[in-house]
Scaffold this active site. Structure first.
Site, PDB file in Angstrom:
ATOM      1  N   ARG A  61       0.817  -1.214   0.000  1.00  9.89           N
ATOM      2  CA  ARG A  61       0.000   0.000   0.000  1.00  9.89           C
ATOM      3  C   ARG A  61       0.850   1.264   0.000  1.00  9.89           C
ATOM      4  NH1 ARG A  61      -1.559   1.233   4.761  1.00  9.89           N
ATOM      5  NH2 ARG A  61      -2.575  -0.724   5.228  1.00  9.89           N
ATOM      6  N   TYR A 114     -14.290  20.345 -11.439  1.00 10.75           N
ATOM      7  CA  TYR A 114     -14.776  19.023 -11.874  1.00 10.75           C
ATOM      8  C   TYR A 114     -15.889  18.582 -10.915  1.00 10.75           C
ATOM      9  CZ  TYR A 114     -14.136  13.985 -12.972  1.00 10.75           C
ATOM     10  OH  TYR A 114     -14.302  12.678 -13.343  1.00 10.75           O
ATOM     11  N   ASP A 186      -5.727  21.473  -9.894  1.00  9.83           N
ATOM     12  CA  ASP A 186      -5.953  20.340 -10.787  1.00  9.83           C
ATOM     13  C   ASP A 186      -5.508  20.793 -12.176  1.00  9.83           C
ATOM     14  OD1 ASP A 186      -7.040  18.531 -12.632  1.00  9.83           O
ATOM     15  OD2 ASP A 186      -8.859  18.186 -11.453  1.00  9.83           O
ATOM     16  N   LYS A 211      -6.258  10.280 -17.597  1.00  2.33           N
ATOM     17  CA  LYS A 211      -6.488  10.954 -18.871  1.00  2.33           C
ATOM     18  C   LYS A 211      -5.261  10.811 -19.778  1.00  2.33           C
ATOM     19  CE  LYS A 211     -10.402  11.848 -16.971  1.00  2.33           C
ATOM     20  NZ  LYS A 211     -10.756  13.029 -16.216  1.00  2.33           N
TER      21      LYS A 211
END
Ligand SMILES: *Cc1c(COP(=O)(O)O)cnc(C)c1O
Length: 394
Positions: A61, A114, A186, A211
């Site tokens: 993790r 967003y 962002d 993306k």
């Protein structure tokens, strides 16, 4: 990251960043380490690893050599202190927000954010007793008027989702620094190539690597890049939330990086080609693309970005609703779907009128977001031309 990399161009960095080399010969690409558990030969080795868990194999993790390679590559490109990979773009954003915000705090979030991030603020943050004010994307230095004693963070997204409003990042950072407030952005649209937020003084730069970085529509991945002052807080938050990136995904992110510049140059050129052609079509009321000289945020875009991508929007002239559906449904190359940044073209209706609080959307025609992929541009133009013929303006 390291000084010997400082003089290299982005293209060179993309090819070599995060590559590790063995003593004699090694494969061009680092192996993918699939691991939850790493084994230690001695308790002493385990204890050494425990004291620096983010700098080498410790527990899955926390990261694997593949995760670290991806993080190192992004940190280099962004010119940041360190980067942290997360399970998705939204996981990166929520960790960055929670890293700096506590009960009773106030956060300023751009109104063109967003949509899932808006929901994170209005649902999760409000439940935790953290208040959000959504501010107009045109606010620069005057954002000062919204700052309260309990304001801890200014969150930006430039250009904004759906309508591509460009923010004056430099002006906002100046105000924030004077007030001791953290800033995060962002920068997914620009990718780490076309905007360098950390060099502009932003504390935390965030990418939905899903993306363009992954670039092939086959993985979810996010990444947060920090400066030295913010690294510990963001690392702690990503660990506490547990939304770590998988090794396979980081490997796909690394693979995507190698071709990011050539892909983006094509997306940029094809996007601009179609955007300027669309400006001349009678069925199109407006083209919302920051790199078009007529776009309201164009001057700022030129100052703060070094390129554009294949994502923009068009507002159609007011038309019969069924004919808008016929336009979209009949497209052969622009497929209907979420996300963007892959090699394929996409179309999606946008509804900023449903969520915006201060940057009200006043357009009267349908708003369509287009992602221009890597198909032959003349095919895409013909597809759109046929589509526009199906429109019945009122
Ligand atoms: C897609 C997107 C995100 C979220 O990324 P996921 O990987 O889908 O969680 C965040 N910001 C912007 C601007 C996006 O377009």
């Amino acid at each position: 990251m390291s000084e010997k990399n400082a003089a290299r161009g982005d293209g060179t960095m993309l090819v070599s960043a995060g590559r590790v080399h063995g003593v004699n010969a090694s494969s061009v690409n680092p192996p993918v380490h699939r691991a939850s558990t790493f084994l230690f030969d001695t308790l002493a080795a385990f204890e050494t690893a425990s004291s620096t868990p983010f700098d080498g194999p410790f527990y899955g993790r926390v990261g694997t050599p593949t995760t670290f390679a991806f993080e190192q590559a992004i940190a280099e490109l962004e010119g940041g202190h360190r980067s942290i990979a997360t399970a998705s773009g939204v996981a990166a954003i929520s960790a960055a927000l929670l890293a700096f915000l506590d009960r009773g705090d106030h956060v300023l979030v751009v109104d063109t954010v967003y949509d899932p991030v808006r929901r994170f603020c209005t649902r999760m943050l409000s439940r935790l007793g953290i208040e959000t004010t959504f501010y107009h994307p045109a606010m620069g230095a005057d954002i000062e008027t919204l700052i309260r004693p309990e304001t801890r963070l200014i969150y930006m997204e430039s250009p904004g989702s759906g309508t591509f409003d460009v923010q004056d990042v430099t002006a906002i950072v100046e105000v924030a620094k004077a007030r001791g407030i953290r800033t995060a952005i962002d920068a997914t649209w620009a990718t780490p190539l076309f905007m360098k937020p950390l060099a502009m003084g932003v504390d935390v730069s965030i990418h939905a690597a899903t993306k363009y970085i992954v670039g092939h529509s086959d993985a979810m991945l996010g990444v947060v890049t920090t400066n030295a002052e913010t690294y510990d807080a963001v690392r702690r938050a990503t660990q506490d939330l547990g939304a770590c990136a998988g090794s396979e995904e980081c490997n796909l992110g690394l693979r995507g990086l190698r071709t990011l510049e050539v892909r983006l140059r094509h997306h940029e050129a094809a996007g601009l080609d179609l955007a300027s052609w669309l400006e001349d079509q009678p069925q199109v009321a407006r083209v919302l693309h920051p790199a078009l000289p007529g776009f309201p945020g164009h001057a700022l875009w030129k100052q703060q970005f070094s390129g554009s991508c294949g994502l923009f929007a068009i507002e159609l002239v007011e038309s019969d609703a069924a004919s808008v559906r016929a336009l979209v449904d009949g497209l052969r190359h622009f497929k209907i779907g979420f996300s963007w940044g892959g090699y394929e073209s996409l179309v999606l209706p946008m509804h900023p009128e449903k969520s915006r609080q201060v940057a009200r959307w006043t357009g009267s025609g349908a708003l369509l977001r287009l992602h221009v992929g890597l198909e032959t541009v003349s095919d895409l133009r013909a597809d759109l031309a046929d589509g526009l013929k199906r429109l019945r303006p009122l």
